[in-house]
Design a protein around this motif. Structure first.
Motif, PDB file in Angstrom:
ATOM      1  N   LYS A  32     -22.142  27.918  -4.665  1.00 42.90           N
ATOM      2  CA  LYS A  32     -22.192  27.483  -3.216  1.00 42.90           C
ATOM      3  C   LYS A  32     -23.519  28.234  -2.730  1.00 42.90           C
ATOM      4  CE  LYS A  32     -18.104  25.483  -3.717  1.00 42.90           C
ATOM      5  NZ  LYS A  32     -18.316  24.052  -3.976  1.00 42.90           N
ATOM      6  N   ASP A 120     -23.289  25.896   2.284  1.00 37.10           N
ATOM      7  CA  ASP A 120     -21.930  25.475   2.118  1.00 37.10           C
ATOM      8  C   ASP A 120     -21.067  26.378   3.161  1.00 37.10           C
ATOM      9  OD1 ASP A 120     -22.159  23.505   0.268  1.00 37.10           O
ATOM     10  OD2 ASP A 120     -22.725  24.938  -1.147  1.00 37.10           O
ATOM     11  N   ASN A 253     -10.644  25.021   1.033  1.00 32.82           N
ATOM     12  CA  ASN A 253     -11.419  24.308   2.037  1.00 32.82           C
ATOM     13  C   ASN A 253     -11.876  22.936   1.451  1.00 32.82           C
ATOM     14  OD1 ASN A 253     -12.124  25.526   4.743  1.00 32.82           O
ATOM     15  ND2 ASN A 253     -12.339  27.244   3.269  1.00 32.82           N
ATOM     16  N   GLU A 254     -11.597  22.903   0.183  1.00 30.51           N
ATOM     17  CA  GLU A 254     -12.225  21.587  -0.429  1.00 30.51           C
ATOM     18  C   GLU A 254     -11.125  20.940  -1.198  1.00 30.51           C
ATOM     19  OE1 GLU A 254     -15.650  22.838  -2.941  1.00 30.51           O
ATOM     20  OE2 GLU A 254     -16.432  24.094  -1.241  1.00 30.51           O
TER      21      GLU A 254
END
Length: 255
Positions: A32, A120, A253-254
């Protein structure tokens, strides 16, 4: 679009900076793009990531007070995907200098706006106070991670922080969420630590990270070498705990 996460707790010594450094390094290791913003005048997150704070022309201070270009304050670290905007002792006086500025609570938000799409995750290490710089961090942030030390007075002072978050949410940043409470300095051999974990979970339920950060000597040794723990000793409990936290954060979060 990147996510800005403030690490805040006005209680000192709960593992904010340790968490900022090591969570950032773990996220970057997981490929990230990560930026650490050191908003604490003690600048421990900066030196803990190998930045020589005596040699700097541009820090977060120049960006907040002198309107310096934020890109000139970006510094590389030992990890490719991890950059840092360092702090400076001058930040101690910045709150007084900011008092007469327009939109003084939103200065950091404006400073970070051009970088949001380039990273990110942007992690902001707050100082152990609820002053104007911390208010700026919470106003700029999408969410906040609250490190809580696994000790008897752990929940003391949390209500003050939660109240501050509530005020900021109502007046300055309606989108601010609590990312999670993170139990730090956890010693599973102590009955008290387990009781505190249960108590924190009872209070905050699903807002508590599943990952807990155990007491680990490598976590306290690594910063004196200017390294995150994952580069100092990747097999240590501390490095593994923070890698687990990074994975939990990404998953949350993803997905």
């Amino acid at each position: 679009m990147g996510k800005i996460i403030a690490l805040a707790n006005q209680k000192g010594g709960v593992g904010k900076t340790t968490t900022t450094i090591n969570l950032a390094a773990s996220l970057a290791t997981l490929e990230k793009k990560v930026l650490v913003v050191d908003a604490d005048p003690q600048a421990n997150a900066s030196s803990g990531l190998g930045i020589d704070i005596k040699q700097l022309k541009y820090t977060i201070y120049e960006c907040l007070i002198n309107n310096a270009d934020v890109r000139s304050a970006l510094h590389n670290t030992e990890i490719d995907m991890l950059k840092v905007i360092p702090s400076h002792i001058n930040l101690v006086g910045a709150e007084i200098e900011m008092l007469n500025m327009r939109n003084r609570e939103k200065i950091l938000k404006d400073v970070l706006a051009p970088l949001k799409s380039e990273f990110d995750y942007i992690l902001v290490d707050c100082s152990p106070s609820l002053g104007l710089i911390t208010v700026n961090a919470l106003t700029a942030a999408d969410s906040v991670i609250i490190p809580v030390q696994a000790e008897y007075f752990a929940l003391e002072g949390i209500s003050k922080l939660l109240n501050t978050i509530k005020i900021i949410k109502s007046k300055l940043n309606t989108g601010l969420e609590i990312e999670g409470f993170l139990l730090t300095m956890y010693d599973s051999r102590l009955r008290q630590a387990n009781q505190i974990y249960e108590e924190v979970r009872r209070h905050f339920q699903e807002l508590v990270f599943k990952t807990v950060i155990q007491r680990n000597v490598k976590l306290s040794e690594a910063p004196s070498y200017g390294l995150p723990t994952i580069l100092y000793d990747a097999d240590s409990t501390g490095a593994k705990n923070y890698m687990a936290l990074a994975k939990e954060l990404i998953e949350h979060n993803e997905h």
